[in-house]
Design a protein around this motif. Structure first.
Motif, PDB file in Angstrom:
ATOM      1  N   SER A 245      -3.983 -20.245  31.109  1.00 39.00           N
ATOM      2  CA  SER A 245      -4.363 -18.952  31.686  1.00 39.00           C
ATOM      3  C   SER A 245      -4.952 -18.070  30.594  1.00 39.00           C
ATOM      4  CB  SER A 245      -3.151 -18.268  32.329  1.00 39.00           C
ATOM      5  OG  SER A 245      -2.123 -18.076  31.364  1.00 39.00           O
ATOM      6  N   LYS A 246      -5.453 -16.907  31.002  1.00 40.50           N
ATOM      7  CA  LYS A 246      -6.080 -16.008  30.034  1.00 40.50           C
ATOM      8  C   LYS A 246      -5.540 -14.591  30.205  1.00 40.50           C
ATOM      9  CE  LYS A 246     -10.072 -15.534  33.126  1.00 40.50           C
ATOM     10  NZ  LYS A 246     -11.534 -15.752  33.265  1.00 40.50           N
ATOM     11  N   SER A 247      -5.741 -13.778  29.180  1.00 45.81           N
ATOM     12  CA  SER A 247      -5.264 -12.399  29.202  1.00 45.81           C
ATOM     13  C   SER A 247      -6.227 -11.534  28.397  1.00 45.81           C
ATOM     14  CB  SER A 247      -3.863 -12.319  28.597  1.00 45.81           C
ATOM     15  OG  SER A 247      -3.907 -12.679  27.222  1.00 45.81           O
ATOM     16  N   SER A 248      -5.977 -10.224  28.399  1.00 44.03           N
ATOM     17  CA  SER A 248      -6.794  -9.316  27.599  1.00 44.03           C
ATOM     18  C   SER A 248      -6.587  -9.640  26.123  1.00 44.03           C
ATOM     19  CB  SER A 248      -6.398  -7.861  27.869  1.00 44.03           C
ATOM     20  OG  SER A 248      -6.660  -7.525  29.223  1.00 44.03           O
ATOM     21  N   ALA A 249      -7.664  -9.568  25.364  1.00 42.00           N
ATOM     22  CA  ALA A 249      -7.610  -9.983  23.974  1.00 42.00           C
ATOM     23  C   ALA A 249      -6.936  -8.944  23.094  1.00 42.00           C
ATOM     24  CB  ALA A 249      -9.030 -10.243  23.465  1.00 42.00           C
ATOM     25  N   ASN A 250      -6.134  -9.427  22.166  1.00 38.23           N
ATOM     26  CA  ASN A 250      -5.546  -8.581  21.126  1.00 38.23           C
ATOM     27  C   ASN A 250      -6.429  -8.738  19.878  1.00 38.23           C
ATOM     28  OD1 ASN A 250      -4.077  -7.260  19.190  1.00 38.23           O
ATOM     29  ND2 ASN A 250      -2.241  -8.530  19.380  1.00 38.23           N
ATOM     30  N   VAL A 251      -7.351  -7.805  19.702  1.00 39.99           N
ATOM     31  CA  VAL A 251      -8.340  -7.940  18.626  1.00 39.99           C
ATOM     32  C   VAL A 251      -7.748  -7.733  17.244  1.00 39.99           C
ATOM     33  CG1 VAL A 251     -10.281  -7.317  20.098  1.00 39.99           C
ATOM     34  CG2 VAL A 251      -9.018  -5.517  18.910  1.00 39.99           C
ATOM     35  N   ASN A 252      -6.480  -7.305  17.176  1.00 35.87           N
ATOM     36  CA  ASN A 252      -5.852  -7.158  15.862  1.00 35.87           C
ATOM     37  C   ASN A 252      -5.697  -8.497  15.153  1.00 35.87           C
ATOM     38  OD1 ASN A 252      -5.596  -4.366  15.933  1.00 35.87           O
ATOM     39  ND2 ASN A 252      -3.592  -4.430  16.930  1.00 35.87           N
ATOM     40  N   GLN A 253      -5.838  -9.586  15.921  1.00 31.17           N
ATOM     41  CA  GLN A 253      -5.806 -10.917  15.318  1.00 31.17           C
ATOM     42  C   GLN A 253      -6.983 -11.135  14.375  1.00 31.17           C
ATOM     43  OE1 GLN A 253      -4.812 -14.134  18.279  1.00 31.17           O
ATOM     44  NE2 GLN A 253      -4.973 -12.433  19.706  1.00 31.17           N
ATOM     45  N   LEU A 254      -7.992 -10.286  14.504  1.00 26.87           N
ATOM     46  CA  LEU A 254      -9.196 -10.420  13.674  1.00 26.87           C
ATOM     47  C   LEU A 254      -9.141  -9.542  12.427  1.00 26.87           C
ATOM     48  CD1 LEU A 254     -11.841 -10.419  16.541  1.00 26.87           C
ATOM     49  CD2 LEU A 254     -11.263 -12.341  15.052  1.00 26.87           C
ATOM     50  N   TYR A 255      -7.977  -9.028  12.098  1.00 24.87           N
ATOM     51  CA  TYR A 255      -7.853  -8.136  10.947  1.00 24.87           C
ATOM     52  C   TYR A 255      -8.362  -8.802   9.665  1.00 24.87           C
ATOM     53  CZ  TYR A 255      -5.798  -4.867   7.604  1.00 24.87           C
ATOM     54  OH  TYR A 255      -5.608  -3.961   6.592  1.00 24.87           O
ATOM     55  N   GLU A 273       5.452  -7.648  15.328  1.00 25.25           N
ATOM     56  CA  GLU A 273       5.077  -9.025  15.649  1.00 25.25           C
ATOM     57  C   GLU A 273       3.663  -9.315  15.156  1.00 25.25           C
ATOM     58  OE1 GLU A 273       4.622 -12.028  19.519  1.00 25.25           O
ATOM     59  OE2 GLU A 273       5.236  -9.942  19.806  1.00 25.25           O
ATOM     60  N   THR A 274       2.753  -8.372  15.383  1.00 22.48           N
ATOM     61  CA  THR A 274       1.371  -8.530  14.927  1.00 22.48           C
ATOM     62  C   THR A 274       1.304  -8.595  13.405  1.00 22.48           C
ATOM     63  OG1 THR A 274       0.479  -7.382  16.858  1.00 22.48           O
ATOM     64  CG2 THR A 274      -0.920  -7.474  14.903  1.00 22.48           C
ATOM     65  N   LEU A 275       2.012  -7.696  12.744  1.00 19.72           N
ATOM     66  CA  LEU A 275       2.008  -7.657  11.284  1.00 19.72           C
ATOM     67  C   LEU A 275       2.591  -8.941  10.690  1.00 19.72           C
ATOM     68  CD1 LEU A 275       3.162  -3.964  10.641  1.00 19.72           C
ATOM     69  CD2 LEU A 275       0.846  -4.905  10.479  1.00 19.72           C
ATOM     70  N   SER A 276       3.635  -9.454  11.301  1.00 26.64           N
ATOM     71  CA  SER A 276       4.254 -10.691  10.817  1.00 26.64           C
ATOM     72  C   SER A 276       3.267 -11.845  10.834  1.00 26.64           C
ATOM     73  CB  SER A 276       5.482 -11.033  11.662  1.00 26.64           C
ATOM     74  OG  SER A 276       6.492 -10.064  11.507  1.00 26.64           O
ATOM     75  N   LYS A 277       2.506 -11.940  11.926  1.00 36.18           N
ATOM     76  CA  LYS A 277       1.535 -13.029  12.063  1.00 36.18           C
ATOM     77  C   LYS A 277       0.368 -12.870  11.100  1.00 36.18           C
ATOM     78  CE  LYS A 277       2.521 -14.080  16.911  1.00 36.18           C
ATOM     79  NZ  LYS A 277       1.982 -14.069  18.303  1.00 36.18           N
ATOM     80  N   GLU A 278      -0.156 -11.650  10.995  1.00 34.50           N
ATOM     81  CA  GLU A 278      -1.359 -11.444  10.192  1.00 34.50           C
ATOM     82  C   GLU A 278      -1.095 -11.492   8.696  1.00 34.50           C
ATOM     83  OE1 GLU A 278      -4.352 -11.501  11.613  1.00 34.50           O
ATOM     84  OE2 GLU A 278      -3.068 -11.915  13.349  1.00 34.50           O
ATOM     85  N   PHE A 279       0.119 -11.095   8.269  1.00 36.41           N
ATOM     86  CA  PHE A 279       0.422 -11.070   6.841  1.00 36.41           C
ATOM     87  C   PHE A 279       1.413 -12.160   6.421  1.00 36.41           C
ATOM     88  CE2 PHE A 279      -1.073  -6.755   7.689  1.00 36.41           C
ATOM     89  CZ  PHE A 279      -1.940  -6.545   6.621  1.00 36.41           C
ATOM     90  N   SER A 280       1.819 -12.992   7.383  1.00 32.97           N
ATOM     91  CA  SER A 280       2.733 -14.106   7.100  1.00 32.97           C
ATOM     92  C   SER A 280       4.024 -13.646   6.418  1.00 32.97           C
ATOM     93  CB  SER A 280       2.020 -15.158   6.241  1.00 32.97           C
ATOM     94  OG  SER A 280       0.891 -15.662   6.900  1.00 32.97           O
ATOM     95  N   HIS A 281       4.581 -12.556   6.903  1.00 32.42           N
ATOM     96  CA  HIS A 281       5.858 -12.037   6.426  1.00 32.42           C
ATOM     97  C   HIS A 281       6.760 -11.776   7.629  1.00 32.42           C
ATOM     98  CE1 HIS A 281       4.171 -11.416   2.426  1.00 32.42           C
ATOM     99  NE2 HIS A 281       5.383 -11.096   2.010  1.00 32.42           N
TER     100      HIS A 281
END
Length: 334
Positions: A245-255, A273-281
């Motif tokens: 399925s699809k959903s609205s995009a979370n563009v913060n993944q492109l930081y 959650e976003t910060l953990s993924k993008e900065f691997s912490h």
């Protein structure tokens, strides 16, 4: 002598097939018989049937048995009362054809030579983000630890521009309606004509796609399901019990690509959650009430430390590092 009506013993045919030397008088008889164009055509038919019989078998061929298999074809196609033979030239041609076919099979099975290896390009980003421009003017940004592999020759000349991805990459594809651009991952194929999109592909995880501009088609190998993503849409998390399925995009993944991270009245639970993924912490909250707090902010090329300090200041929180984790303390929000 009417060579077209000349009777030639079957043993001579087998002898020529085997390449056995013949007495001079028999050899001359065969050669005279072959001077007639009609006889040459008959000889060619026999040669073609015999050749197919040889090439259709994997083990060493028994020529006598092969001839017995094609004899009914000879009897049905040849004029009554005529036994035909094959000139020695046909034997040489047959041998050369077999050698050529064998060589072709060997060439297809052998490993790539140096020239072929040089046509295979691999673009990598080991420790930092790297930008690449492909031959068709498509721009590719590779996140660290990502790699892109493709055959430069087929990429430039074939009907489909095909690349293989491992890791995370952002594509800005040069539009070409006649030559679709496709990204292959371990479990999916993403096809576009010209657009901007993100692909994430890691071992033991389903491929994720996020579209910024344009439209892409994502087809997963296992389910065979195809899903069309429009701009600002992404593939939702999947499991074996649910369809794609699809959903609205979370563009913060492109930081890592854009340097912009934007939150609009988002809960700190979502932000962390976003910060953990993008900065691997890993970010750990001691008081669950902290997760209920919300924030509206835009960060441009800020470090994780700076972003955490802004959040602390906004909600009167504090933090400290513990190994690879960041511990958040505070009263939180109701």
């Amino acid at each position: 002598m009417d060579h077209s009506e000349n009777h030639i013993d079957e043993s001579l045919i087998l002898a020529y097939l085997k390449g056995t030397p013949l007495p001079e008088d028999e050899l001359k008889d065969v050669e005279r018989w072959l001077e007639n164009p009609n006889n040459q055509q008959e000889a060619q038919k026999i040669y073609q049937a015999w050749e197919l019989s040889l090439l259709s078998r994997n083990r060493k061929v028994d020529v006598d048995a092969a001839f017995q298999r094609i004899q009914p074809k000879i009897d049905s196609s040849a004029p009554k009362g005529k036994v035909v033979n094959i000139k020695r030239t046909w034997w040489y041609v047959a041998a050369s054809v077999i050698i050529i076919v064998t060589a072709a099979v060997f060439y297809l099975k052998k490993p790539q030579n140096k020239e072929n290896i040089l046509q295979l390009k691999q673009l990598t980003a080991k420790t930092v983000v790297k930008e690449f421009m492909l031959e068709d003017r498509t721009s590719v940004s590779l996140k660290k630890n990502a790699s892109l592999t493709y055959d430069s020759t087929s990429f430039s000349q074939s009907k489909e521009r095909l690349v293989n991805l491992k890791g995370e990459a952002f594509f800005e594809v040069a539009h070409n309606k006649d030559r679709p651009f496709s990204v292959l991952t371990s479990d999916a194929k993403i096809t576009v004509l010209g657009t901007k999109f993100l692909v994430k592909t890691f071992p033991d995880q389903p491929t994720k796609v996020l579209v910024v501009e344009g439209k892409v088609a994502v087809k997963y190998n296992k389910s065979k399901q195809e899903i069309i993503l429009q701009a600002q849409e992404e593939i939702m998390s999947q499991n074996d019990n649910q369809p794609i399925s699809k959903s609205s995009a979370n563009v913060n993944q492109l930081y890592w690509k854009t340097g912009i991270m934007q939150f609009k009245n988002d809960s700190l639970s979502s932000v962390f959650e976003t910060l953990s993924k993008e900065f691997s912490h890993k970010i750990v909250v001691e008081n669950e009430a902290v997760n209920h707090c919300k924030i509206t902010a835009t960060f441009k090329k800020q470090s994780l430390e700076t972003i955490i300090k802004v959040i602390e200041s906004t909600h009167n929180l504090s933090s400290h590092a513990s190994g690879d984790s960041i511990i958040i303390k505070g009263n939180g929000c109701k």
